[in-house]
Design a protein around this motif. Structure first.
Motif, short mmCIF file in Angstrom:
data_model
loop_
_atom_site.label_atom_id
_atom_site.label_comp_id
_atom_site.label_asym_id
_atom_site.label_seq_id
_atom_site.Cartn_x
_atom_site.Cartn_y
_atom_site.Cartn_z
N PRO A 130 0.82 -1.22 0.00
CA PRO A 130 0.00 0.00 0.00
C PRO A 130 0.85 1.26 0.00
CG PRO A 130 0.00 -1.02 2.18
CD PRO A 130 0.70 -1.98 1.26
N LEU A 131 0.29 2.32 -0.56
CA LEU A 131 0.97 3.62 -0.57
C LEU A 131 0.86 4.32 0.79
CD1 LEU A 131 -0.31 4.99 -4.00
CD2 LEU A 131 1.84 3.83 -3.53
N HIS A 132 -0.22 4.02 1.52
CA HIS A 132 -0.45 4.67 2.81
C HIS A 132 -1.33 3.77 3.66
CE1 HIS A 132 -1.36 7.69 5.86
NE2 HIS A 132 -2.64 7.39 5.71
N VAL A 133 -1.00 3.67 4.95
CA VAL A 133 -1.81 2.94 5.92
C VAL A 133 -1.92 3.80 7.17
CG1 VAL A 133 -2.05 0.84 7.31
CG2 VAL A 133 -1.00 0.72 5.04
N SER A 134 -3.11 3.94 7.70
CA SER A 134 -3.31 4.77 8.90
C SER A 134 -2.48 4.26 10.05
CB SER A 134 -4.80 4.79 9.29
OG SER A 134 -5.60 5.29 8.24
N GLU A 135 -2.00 5.18 10.85
CA GLU A 135 -1.13 4.82 11.98
C GLU A 135 -1.85 3.92 12.97
OE1 GLU A 135 1.00 7.23 15.66
OE2 GLU A 135 0.68 8.24 13.74
N ASP A 136 -3.08 4.22 13.30
CA ASP A 136 -3.89 3.41 14.19
C ASP A 136 -5.35 3.71 13.91
OD1 ASP A 136 -4.49 5.82 15.57
OD2 ASP A 136 -2.69 5.58 16.79
N ALA A 137 -6.24 3.10 14.70
CA ALA A 137 -7.67 3.28 14.46
C ALA A 137 -8.14 4.69 14.76
CB ALA A 137 -8.46 2.27 15.29
N VAL A 138 -7.47 5.39 15.69
CA VAL A 138 -7.87 6.76 16.00
C VAL A 138 -7.55 7.67 14.82
CG1 VAL A 138 -7.51 8.70 17.57
CG2 VAL A 138 -7.53 6.36 18.46
N VAL A 139 -6.32 7.57 14.30
CA VAL A 139 -5.96 8.35 13.12
C VAL A 139 -6.77 7.88 11.91
CG1 VAL A 139 -4.06 8.96 11.57
CG2 VAL A 139 -3.65 8.74 14.02
N GLY A 140 -7.01 6.56 11.84
CA GLY A 140 -7.79 6.02 10.72
C GLY A 140 -9.21 6.56 10.69
N SER A 141 -9.81 6.77 11.86
CA SER A 141 -11.15 7.33 11.90
C SER A 141 -11.17 8.76 11.35
CB SER A 141 -11.67 7.32 13.34
OG SER A 141 -12.95 7.89 13.42
N GLU A 142 -10.13 9.55 11.68
CA GLU A 142 -10.06 10.91 11.16
C GLU A 142 -9.84 10.91 9.65
OE1 GLU A 142 -6.92 12.71 13.31
OE2 GLU A 142 -7.94 12.65 15.26
N GLU A 143 -8.94 10.05 9.17
CA GLU A 143 -8.66 10.01 7.74
C GLU A 143 -9.86 9.50 6.94
OE1 GLU A 143 -3.82 9.31 8.02
OE2 GLU A 143 -5.13 7.65 7.45
N CYS A 144 -10.51 8.46 7.44
CA CYS A 144 -11.69 7.94 6.74
C CYS A 144 -12.83 8.96 6.76
CB CYS A 144 -12.14 6.63 7.38
SG CYS A 144 -11.03 5.24 7.04
N GLY A 145 -12.86 9.81 7.78
CA GLY A 145 -13.87 10.87 7.80
C GLY A 145 -13.69 11.84 6.65
N ARG A 146 -12.44 12.01 6.19
CA ARG A 146 -12.20 12.88 5.04
C ARG A 146 -12.44 12.14 3.72
NH1 ARG A 146 -7.88 14.66 8.55
NH2 ARG A 146 -6.42 13.18 7.60
N PHE A 147 -12.04 10.88 3.66
CA PHE A 147 -12.25 10.11 2.43
C PHE A 147 -13.72 9.73 2.23
CE2 PHE A 147 -7.65 9.15 2.91
CZ PHE A 147 -7.23 9.51 1.64
N PHE A 148 -14.39 9.39 3.34
CA PHE A 148 -15.78 8.92 3.25
C PHE A 148 -16.65 9.73 4.20
CE2 PHE A 148 -12.69 5.44 2.88
CZ PHE A 148 -12.88 5.09 1.55
N PRO A 149 -17.00 10.96 3.84
CA PRO A 149 -17.78 11.82 4.74
C PRO A 149 -19.18 11.28 4.95
CG PRO A 149 -17.60 12.80 2.55
CD PRO A 149 -16.72 11.59 2.55
N PRO A 150 -19.93 11.83 5.92
CA PRO A 150 -21.31 11.38 6.15
C PRO A 150 -22.14 11.46 4.87
CG PRO A 150 -20.59 12.80 7.94
CD PRO A 150 -19.50 12.84 6.91
#
Length: 563
Positions: A444-464
């Motif tokens: 992969p080109l990028h993997v979230s550091e952990d689930a806390v950071v992943g939640s923030e990043e996924c919030g930008r990639f997949f907004p409500p």
């Protein structure tokens, strides 16, 4: 003839010498692939320098020439070189899945040093120093460190401790985030139910205590609470698990078996209108004895919860707070709740974002299809910008329809790395921690550091609202040019409006005379429509041709950067 024979013999001798020299060069560096080969190599006398590598990365080819030169100039027979595959040698398992060059220095079966990185001058200095130390050790002037090859060196131990601390901190943050999200969901659900059920409280009478319902109602009456409804219910294993989470006392084996296998009695307790106080506190005081003060020396009065207890199985269960009340109401009276309030939305598990090049889309989606429910969402983006992603499309079908694709385009996946309610989940349904190994193997080109950071990043990639279905555009119908008659919708007398009479007569005259403009207009409209259709067809064919000749830059890896 003799001269020719002599030349041939000389050439053969030179070839044999060259082959022997090449064979000698090959033997300068041994290849170790099994535990037996590794153990046999460790028995050699002198300093052993081993290049440890993973199969997916390969050994450090750039250092081979330097190592052979050092062997000839410094080591001789006292220096032995090897490459060892960590994937198949148990002693080297700590070096697996690493891309950084790793060099082990071993003598007499003991690990002397470990060097990381492809730093040729540093590696040469280390070899020279360890050769001197080994000569001193053979003379008895220096003692070798007592460390097996599978043990960590002090620098390695420091790195391992730091990584362990970092992983522990990340795990604590993830657990705290999951618990905070759980409490937020419970609070929101409790508030939602209180709008309709503020004066009611559920209770559960265990299978063995159902015949004592009268005793329960008699205990509630002095506190201003009545049994408004009751119904038998078989909760099964899932319901028993939910109750065990809400009340640990119900999690013992006997109680779980009784609730799961035999029908219990669900009660809906209601506070009378003229009674003050919280309904949960009133029910708990009446049935469980909470908050009842006794006189000094007087034995406490038995309450139904104690009187109806059978060994380790309590007789009746009443929620202890508003959060438990909401959870038990959803469990025991789902139809009643659903008639007034929408059901709770499923909670999202902790997750991370994983980014790949769009040219890997087929391999990535094939792997994700075998991960069951771990892939929650995915989409295609214009580049690898994590902070400000630019969405291209939401699925593979839309992406394949794009006429032009570029190397910089990416596919991002939202991957579950845990369970939203681990206490309620079947252990077999809880995914393993961290990103899936199958996806990590694709680079992969990028993997979230952990689930806390992943939640923030996924919030930008997949907004409500990302997963909500998109409205389908209405099909465009071809409009024909037709002459429209203007009808007089008002009922006006001829005498009052002579202009209308004149207009009507002119229309009738035109119809009687076979006025052709209207018909011609229709024909022209049809012709125009056909012409437009032909133009569209030619346009479509041209677009198809362009699509066929368009370069799909996202079907293969980007070209290597020139050095």
């Amino acid at each position: 003839m003799a001269l020719t024979s002599a030349v041939a013999n000389a050439a053969a001798a030179a070839a044999a010498a060259g082959a022997g020299k090449k064979a000698a060069q090959v033997q300068l560096q041994a290849e170790l692939n099994t535990d037996d080969e590794w153990n046999k190599f460790l028995t050699r006398d002198g300093l052993l320098v081993v290049d440890v590598y993973s199969e997916w990365c390969g050994p450090c080819i750039g250092m081979v020439g330097n190592l052979k030169k050092l062997k000839v100039e410094l080591g001789g027979d006292n220096l032995h070189l090897a490459v060892a595959k960590s994937d198949t040698i148990e002693c080297l398992k700590r070096f697996r899945k690493r891309s950084e060059p790793t060099w082990m220095f071993i003598a007499a079966g003991q690990l002397l040093n470990v060097v990381f990185g492809a730093d040729a001058p540093r590696l040469a200095r280390t070899i020279e120093q360890e050769l001197k130390n080994e000569e001193l050790a053979k003379k008895g002037e220096r003692e070798r460190p007592k460390r097996a090859p599978h043990e960590l060196t002090p620098p390695e131990q420091e790195v391992a401790d730091a990584q362990e601390k970092l992983q522990r901190e990340r795990k604590e943050r993830e657990v705290a985030a999951v618990e905070a999200a759980r409490l937020a969901r419970r609070e929101a659900r409790a508030k939602r139910l209180e709008t309709h059920f503020a004066d009611v409280c559920p209770a559960l009478v265990m299978p063995h205590a159902q015949k004592h319902l009268r005793k329960i109602s008699d205990a509630l009456e002095p506190h201003g609470v009545i049994v408004a409804d009751k119904c038998p219910t078989l909760l099964g294993k899932d319901g028993a698990r939910i109750l065990a989470v809400e009340e640990p006392e119900l999690g013992n084996e006997a109680t779980t078996a009784a609730i799961a296998e035999r029908p219990s009695l669900a009660l809906l307790l209601k506070k009378l209108p003229d009674k003050e106080g919280d309904v949960i506190e009133l029910c708990r005081r009446a049935l469980c004895g909470d908050g009842i003060e006794t006189e000094d020396g007087a034995p406490p009065k038995k309450v139904p919860a104690e009187e109806l207890r059978a060994d380790s199985v309590p007789g009746v269960y009443v929620p202890a707070d508003r959060h438990q009340r909401a959870a038990v109401l959803d469990l025991l009276f789902p139809k009643m709740i659903a008639s007034l309030i929408e059901p709770p939305t499923p909670a999202e598990p902790p997750h991370i974002a994983m980014m790949f090049g769009a040219w890997q889309r087929c391999a990535v989606l094939n792997v994700a299809a075998n991960l069951k429910t771990r892939m929650l969402r995915y989409g295609f983006y214009a580049d690898d910008n994590v902070q400000e992603p630019r969405l291209l499309c939401k699925n593979i079908d839309q992406y394949e329809l794009r006429p032009e694709k570029d190397y910089c385009e990416t596919i991002v996946m939202m991957i579950a790395v845990g369970h939203a309610e681990p206490a309620l989940a079947d252990p077999n349904d809880i995914p393993t921690e961290g990103p899936p190994e199958e996806l990590m193997a694709l680079g992969p080109l990028h993997v979230s550091e952990d689930a806390v950071v992943g939640s923030e990043e996924c919030g930008r990639f997949f907004p409500p609202g990302y997963s909500e279905p998109e409205p389908k555009p209405k099909p465009k119908s071809k409009k024909k040019k037709k002459a429209k008659r203007q009808e007089n919708k008002e009922d006006v007398s001829d005498e009052a409006n002579p202009d209308a009479v004149q207009s009507t007569e002119s229309v009738e005259t035109n119809e009687a005379g076979g006025e052709e403009p209207e018909g011609d207009g229709e024909a022209d409209a049809d012709g125009d429509a056909e012409g437009e259709g032909d133009a569209d067809g030619e346009e479509a064919e041209g677009e198809d041709a362009d699509e066929q000749h368009a370069l799909d830059k996202a079907t293969s890896p980007p070209p290597p950067t020139p050095h």
